[in-house]
Design a protein around this motif. Structure first.
Motif, short mmCIF file in Angstrom:
data_model
loop_
_atom_site.label_atom_id
_atom_site.label_comp_id
_atom_site.label_asym_id
_atom_site.label_seq_id
_atom_site.Cartn_x
_atom_site.Cartn_y
_atom_site.Cartn_z
N ALA A 177 -2.87 -5.50 14.49
CA ALA A 177 -3.38 -4.27 15.10
C ALA A 177 -4.85 -4.15 14.73
O ALA A 177 -5.20 -3.88 13.58
CB ALA A 177 -2.59 -3.07 14.61
N TYR A 210 -2.84 1.19 18.22
CA TYR A 210 -1.53 1.75 17.88
C TYR A 210 -0.43 0.98 18.61
O TYR A 210 -0.57 0.66 19.79
CB TYR A 210 -1.45 3.22 18.30
CG TYR A 210 -0.05 3.78 18.25
CD1 TYR A 210 0.46 4.29 17.06
CD2 TYR A 210 0.78 3.78 19.38
CE1 TYR A 210 1.76 4.79 16.99
CE2 TYR A 210 2.08 4.27 19.31
CZ TYR A 210 2.56 4.78 18.12
OH TYR A 210 3.84 5.26 18.05
N ILE A 248 -3.02 -4.71 9.65
CA ILE A 248 -3.47 -3.45 10.24
C ILE A 248 -4.90 -3.16 9.78
O ILE A 248 -5.16 -3.07 8.58
CB ILE A 248 -2.54 -2.29 9.84
CG1 ILE A 248 -1.08 -2.70 10.07
CG2 ILE A 248 -2.86 -1.03 10.65
CD1 ILE A 248 -0.08 -1.72 9.56
N ALA A 302 -5.98 1.89 12.40
CA ALA A 302 -4.89 1.46 13.28
C ALA A 302 -3.55 1.90 12.69
O ALA A 302 -3.44 2.20 11.51
CB ALA A 302 -4.91 -0.05 13.45
N GLU A 303 -2.54 1.95 13.55
CA GLU A 303 -1.23 2.39 13.10
C GLU A 303 -0.14 1.53 13.74
O GLU A 303 -0.17 1.27 14.95
CB GLU A 303 -1.03 3.85 13.49
CG GLU A 303 0.33 4.40 13.06
CD GLU A 303 0.51 5.87 13.38
OE1 GLU A 303 -0.45 6.52 13.81
OE2 GLU A 303 1.65 6.35 13.21
N VAL A 304 0.81 1.12 12.92
CA VAL A 304 1.94 0.34 13.43
C VAL A 304 3.23 1.00 12.97
O VAL A 304 3.39 1.33 11.79
CB VAL A 304 1.89 -1.12 12.93
CG1 VAL A 304 3.15 -1.87 13.37
CG2 VAL A 304 0.64 -1.83 13.43
N CYS A 319 -2.09 -3.21 4.99
CA CYS A 319 -2.99 -2.18 5.51
C CYS A 319 -4.39 -2.52 5.01
O CYS A 319 -4.86 -2.01 4.00
CB CYS A 319 -2.56 -0.80 5.03
SG CYS A 319 -1.08 -0.22 5.87
N SER A 323 -5.72 2.99 7.65
CA SER A 323 -4.68 2.33 8.44
C SER A 323 -3.32 2.86 7.99
O SER A 323 -3.18 3.41 6.90
CB SER A 323 -4.76 0.82 8.27
OG SER A 323 -4.67 0.49 6.90
N VAL A 370 1.13 2.30 8.22
CA VAL A 370 2.32 1.59 8.67
C VAL A 370 3.54 2.43 8.35
O VAL A 370 3.59 3.14 7.35
CB VAL A 370 2.45 0.19 8.01
CG1 VAL A 370 2.66 0.30 6.50
CG2 VAL A 370 3.59 -0.59 8.65
#
Lengths: 251, 505, 424
Positions: free
Chosen positions: B251, B256, B282, B286-288, B317, B322, B324
């Protein structure tokens, strides 16, 4: 007694400016009230005066009987006679309410070069003052503010005030979360402490507390400044018309 | 007026009418236990360098990939299988199984899903997984919005196909099988593969490095919000075959993605090995979200058969701010060994782990997470719900580390276990390491049984005991179920009920 | 997993360097302990339960020299209590400084007799406690100890027995082994203060029969350089009570292990510890409580206050065996880190094989609460005093585990004194 000049304060963490030049003088024996909408900086003013971390004074001064407060540690301010009744009294598990009070009273006496109170004398005074505030022995045994109801917490603040006998008392939203009976009890406690040599600064959002604690002077605070000062009638005006008119007036 | 108890008993939050109906609608035991009859091509049994070369060749890999695999294999041969988990299983004979199995019809690589063997398509249809590029209506109230979910379907050792590839490509998102990614996007794969879970990480991860056959690759470019949810469904079909999948998600800054993973397998009398690796990178802001519903075949009531599930999942991360979020519902497998982890390297990065692990009959689960706080102002949260029934053993194992430089960081861990019956076990093994004083770590754990009053209340309203237990357990799990995407939440709720069948009475 | 050869070799070498007592009533138990130690080896840093504590200085053939600590500037502990004082200097009983042990019903450990009531106890609970986690230093103790007390109680002992450990030599290497047997309905308070040697290895085996009550209060004083490894092994009968509290202040190495087994229904075991660490300090509480009967209650309450690079370790486990229904298990481990260099490492475990149980554990660590500190200061309490008040409040839950109010009060006063000394 309390003299605040051109006080500018920002949050240490995110540079947000909260107080933008507050000027305020409270004379001995008087009760001043500060009213204002949420976020106007009322509570910040009380925290800065009592020395809480997290605020940076960028300009101005605050003196108590001519002595600069802002350079002092919180306990030095307390010993100098400043008292803040917290909006949200802090819970301290493990520390008994009685122990807390005795430690505070004796620490202040020591700082002022007075002899410590004996356990017996202390107990006698506490019992007497607690009774007036309807604080029972059981409440004194419990840890500081832990498990106290909203009303009990506020009464406990007033008890501390009565025990510590400060010169300058700041009450931060002491009416929040209180029903009418509890508010009356707290107000009676405060009124009993009114005297020639003692001044009060009552911070409140609503007028209703001021029905019970009659102010001599009312200030309206908005956006980090005192925007209007007047007599008790100013509080009634706010009560009837809200803050909107006042704010518009200034702008 | 109802019974006297009505006023006194509060059924746990989350047990509403809808849940009751869902649970009541349940029937049948492990419902994915059937087998697809299909001609399968196997690599020779056992594991040696030639097998590694063969897998690489079948996938049409470049030399660097083969070299990487061979290095991993050489290392693996010198490693010892870890035995520290509270899992009791016989010695695994790594030579007595197949490491590569592929439906013969996949030989002539189908160009699109239309060319895929109808038998394979029917398999996914039966599993309820949409391989057509259609709108998906979540069967849940309150979500009238038709939603799209892109699917990568992995069958034994190969990816059968990936849906919505074109639409995703228009948004700049790459979603394909990892074997395809190695061929088509070698630079990206080479840059990130093994950068989160190094080749030497642990016995099972190293084995995976040598023999992984397929899996999914996801790349979300900078500033992109993936336009739909991505998912991979893993199906083990062939007998005596291990599945070794590899997933890599990257990511980029400010992106996202929500990714779902599901797993099923037929009933077999013998144990089958599954050793997967998931790596997530990440970057800044960003985000997962990574959700798993693990429903491998758990074995029968006596512990015969079932998948041995040894999985290494880790999110790095790397970027500031970031984030997760791991959510897992672990109901299947005879053995589960799995610790999805968060390396909180970037300042203000955040890791979350929500887990439901259910072990019934002879199942054993040793699962949890690691939260490694390296950066300043990092935050993590762990919510683990373990349910043990039958003769099962269920262990939460977790690590929270606050490094000296991870100033002002926070962790909160809540770890609850529920026991159903007196033959099972519930265990909690947290490791807490705090090496600076501005960080705050809080860990709480409780163990209890299903509340008799709640059961009685449900039963007095007409539910049988199993339904009542499922209902109460769903309430116990609600905090985690809520963290799942809608479609998965429903499936997971049903699974909770099915997994607990036969746990009472 | 196979035990590493190096550990086994280390055990053999260590045993070879000791003059092991032979024969007499404890000869059999000692031989068994030697065999146990040879099979499990000495502890090593890679062992699961030594991952946070380096055993090297505890296992080495010779102790690291430690100068005796001068505590003459403060009053003897427990001086206000009417008690029987038994003094060990560098781990050796000193009759000259002690009250008469015989009059108090206390025997000293010796090999003289061939038959002794303690035969069924000496090394027995230690051996039981070796499973599932090996405790090699305790086996070493059983094999090698020549000093200690043997106490059998049938009624209520009027005066607490106080074991005083003093140190004179800076190279003393003490090994003490005590056995306490409380017969049905008996009650005893055992006090200890020390540790009193450059290196101190102690085992305390306690058999608490049905309905008996055992109180244990231990102070591991301010002496900084000593290294200490203690083990308590206790077995509890039905409706019995076991309460143990340890206060530790400083010490470059402390490992306190407790292995408690609740074997009779309705038994109650409470174990608590308060530890203050400043500087080059390593403190480790390792507790293993087994519930093997119904309706038993156990509590573990451990509090650490650390500063200036001090390290605190807590490894606590509640094991509930199948059938131990209605178990009530509670465990809390908390650490107050007063500055950036301090560390807290914890592994609080639950292992549960019965369904009708109530078990919980909590573990927290962090700095002193700034808001509480500010509140106290806004009432005029100076910073140092406010900190000390909050530290005492933090430790209160552990000290509350002491049943005797007089002793608890003395411990609070001593703590206050130590805290103000640390501040100064």
């Amino acid at each position: 007694m309390l003299e605040i000049k051109n006080l500018h304060v920002k949050l240490e963490e995110d540079d947000k400016v909260i107080l933008k030049g507050v000027d305020l003088t409270v004379e001995a024996g008087k009760v001043h009230a500060i009213m204002g909408p949420n976020g106007s900086g009322k509570s910040t003013l009380s925290y800065v005066l009592s020395g809480r971390d997290g605020y940076e004074v960028t300009d101005g001064s605050a003196t108590l009987d001519g002595v600069e407060l802002l350079e002092m540690e919180p306990e030095e301010r307390a010993a100098a006679g400043l008292f803040l009744a917290f909006q949200y009294p802090v819970e301290i598990p493990g520390v008994g309410n009685m122990t807390f009070l005795r430690t505070a009273v004796n620490a202040q006496r020591k700082a002022r070069g007075e002899a410590e109170l004996s356990a017996g004398d202390f107990l006698k005074i506490v019992r007497e003052k607690a009774k007036a505030l309807k604080i029972d022995a059981e409440m004194m045994k419990r840890p500081v503010n832990v498990g106290f109801s909203g009303g009990e917490k506020k009464r406990n603040e007033i008890l501390q005030m009565a025990m510590l006998e400060p010169k300058m008392c700041i009450l931060d939203e002491t009416d929040s979360g209180l029903d009418v009976d509890a508010m009356k009890l707290v107000a009676d406690g405060v009124n009993a402490l009114r005297s020639e040599g003692r001044a009060f600064l009552v911070i409140t959002h609503y007028q209703r507390l001021l029905d019970h604690i009659k102010p001599d002077v009312v200030h309206i605070m908005a956006d980090g400044r005192i925007i209007k000062t007047g007599g008790p009638e100013l509080a009634l005006e706010v009560e009837n018309n809200g803050y909107a008119n006042l704010l518009a007036e200034v702008q | 007026m109802g019974l006297e108890t009505e006023d006194q008993i509060e059924v746990r939050d989350g047990v509403d009418r809808e849940t009751i109906e869902t649970v009541q609608a349940m029937a049948g035991k492990y419902k994915h236990g059937w087998e697809t009859e299909i001609e399968t091509e196997y690599a020779p049994k056992g594991l040696n360098e030639d097998i590694v070369r063969l897998i690489s060749e079948k996938n049409g890999e470049p030399q660097w990939m083969l070299d990487w695999r061979l290095a991993a294999f050489a290392r693996w041969q010198k490693m010892e299988e870890p035995r520290w988990a509270m899992l009791n299983y016989p010695e695994i004979d790594y030579q007595d199984q197949y490491y590569y199995a592929k439906p013969k019809s996949m030989d002539a690589k189908p160009k699109s899903l239309d060319e895929v063997d109808p038998k394979l398509l029917a398999t996914y249809e039966k599993l309820g997984i949409p391989l057509k590029e259609q709108m998906l209506l979540a069967g849940v109230e309150g979500s009238d919005e038709p939603r799209k979910v892109a699917v990568d379907a992995v069958f034994d050792s190969v990816s059968v196909g990936t849906t919505f590839k074109e639409e995703l490509r228009k948004a700049g998102v790459i979603f394909c099988s990892i074997s395809e990614a190695i061929r088509e996007y070698p630079d990206l794969v080479q840059k990130y593969l093994g950068s989160v879970v190094p080749q030497s990480d642990n016995f099972f991860a190293t084995l995976n490095c040598a023999v992984f056959s397929d899996g999914s690759f996801v790349y979300i470019p900078e500033g992109t919000r993936c336009p739909m949810e991505l998912s991979t469904y893993f199906r083990i079909n062939a007998e005596n075959t291990g599945q070794f999948e590899r997933t890599l998600i990257v990511a980029e800054k400010g992106s996202y993605v929500s990714y779902l993973e599901g797993c099923t397998a037929p009933k077999r009398d013998t144990h089958q090995l599954h050793a997967a690796v998931v790596e997530i990178v990440i970057l800044d802001d960003a985000e997962v979200k990574y959700s798993t519903v693990q429903n491998w075949y758990p074995g029968d009531e006596d512990g015969k058969g079932g998948i041995y599930n040894f999985v290494t999942k880790r999110a790095d991360c790397r970027g500031a701010r970031s984030k997760v979020m791991w959510t897992q519902v672990e109901t299947g497998s005879a053995i589960t060994w799995k610790y999805p982890s968060c390396i909180l390297r970037g300042e203000e990065s955040q890791g979350e782990f929500y887990s439901i692990a259910i072990a019934n009959n002879a199942q054993q689960a040793d699962t949890g997470t690691k939260m490694v706080h390296l950066g300043k102002n990092t935050k993590s949260r762990i919510v683990s719900k373990g349910i043990s029934a039958g003769r099962a053993q269920n262990t939460y194992r977790g690590l929270v580390t606050m490094h000296p430089k991870a100033l002002n960081s926070r962790n909160y861990t809540q770890c609850d276990s529920l026991l159903i019956g007196d033959k099972c076990g519930a265990h909690t093994v947290p490791y807490i390491e705090v090496k600076n004083n501005s960080s705050r770590v809080e860990h709480e754990a409780t163990t209890s049984k299903v509340d008799d009053d709640q059961l009685f209340y449900c039963r007095s309203r007409g539910m049988d005991e199993e339904e009542a237990v499922a209902l109460v357990v769903n309430g116990f799990c609600k905090e985690v179920l809520q963290a799942l995407p809608m479609e998965f939440a429903m499936e997971a709720q049903s699974l909770v009920a099915i997994s607990l069948e036969g746990s009472v009475g | 997993m196979a035990v590493a050869q190096a550990k086994l070799d280390a055990a053999v070498a260590r045993l070879a360097g000791l003059d092991l007592p032979q024969g007499g009533w404890s000869g059999g138990a000692r031989a068994d302990a030697v065999a146990r130690l040879q099979a499990m080896g000495l502890p090593a840093k890679r062992d699961e339960y030594w991952r946070y504590t380096d055993p090297t200085t505890l296992t080495a053939a010779t102790p690291v020299a430690a100068a005796p600590f001068d505590a003459s500037d403060e009053a003897q502990l427990f001086d206000a209590i009417d008690r029987v004082r038994l003094v060990f200097v560098d781990g050796v009983f000193d009759p000259a400084q002690s009250d008469d042990p015989v009059a108090a019903g206390v025997e000293l450990l010796s090999q003289a007799a061939d038959i002794h009531w303690a035969q069924g106890l000496y090394g027995t609970l230690e051996a039981r406690g070796q499973n599932p986690v090996a405790r090699p230093l305790a086996a070493l103790n059983t094999a090698a100890a020549t000093e200690g007390v043997l106490i059998r109680v049938t009624g209520q002992v009027a005066k607490p027995i106080h074991l005083v450990y003093l140190q004179e030599s800076d190279t003393s290497d003490a090994i003490l082994h005590h056995c306490v047997k409380l017969e049905e309905g008996a009650e005893l308070t055992l006090l200890e203060s020390g540790p009193g040697a450059a290196r101190f290895n102690q085992v305390l085996e306690v058999e608490v029969a049905d309905g008996a009550r055992f109180h244990h209060i231990r102070i591991q004083g301010r002496d900084h350089d000593r290294r200490l490894a203690t083990h308590i092994f206790a077995r509890l009968g039905a409706e019995s009570l076991f309460k143990s509290f340890t206060l530790t202040a400083n010490g470059v190495m402390t490992r306190n292990e407790a292995v408690l087994e609740l074997t009779g229904d309705d038994a109650m075991a409470h174990i608590a510890g308060a530890a203050l660490g400043n500087g080059d300090y390593h403190h480790d509480d390792t507790v293993f409580i087994t519930h093997a009967a119904e309706r038993c209650e156990s509590r573990q309450v451990f509090k650490n206050v650390l500063r200036n690079g001090a390290v605190g370790v807590f490894q606590g486990k509640i094991l509930v065996k199948p059938g131990a229904q209605k178990t009530d298990g509670y465990q809390i481990s908390q650490c107050l880190l007063l500055d950036e260099a301090a560390q807290f490492l914890a592994k609080p475990e639950l292992e549960i094989y019965a369904d009708d149980v109530k078990c919980s554990h909590g573990s927290t660590s962090g700095a002193i609460d700034d808001t509480a500190l500010y509140y106290l200061r806004s009432r005029g309490v100076p910073l140092r005093q406010a900190q000390s008040l909050l530290v005492l409040a933090f430790l209160a839950e552990a000290i509350d585990e002491i049943e005797d109010e007089g002793i608890a009060g003395e411990i609070r006063l001593r703590l206050e004194a130590w805290l103000s000394r640390q501040d100064g």
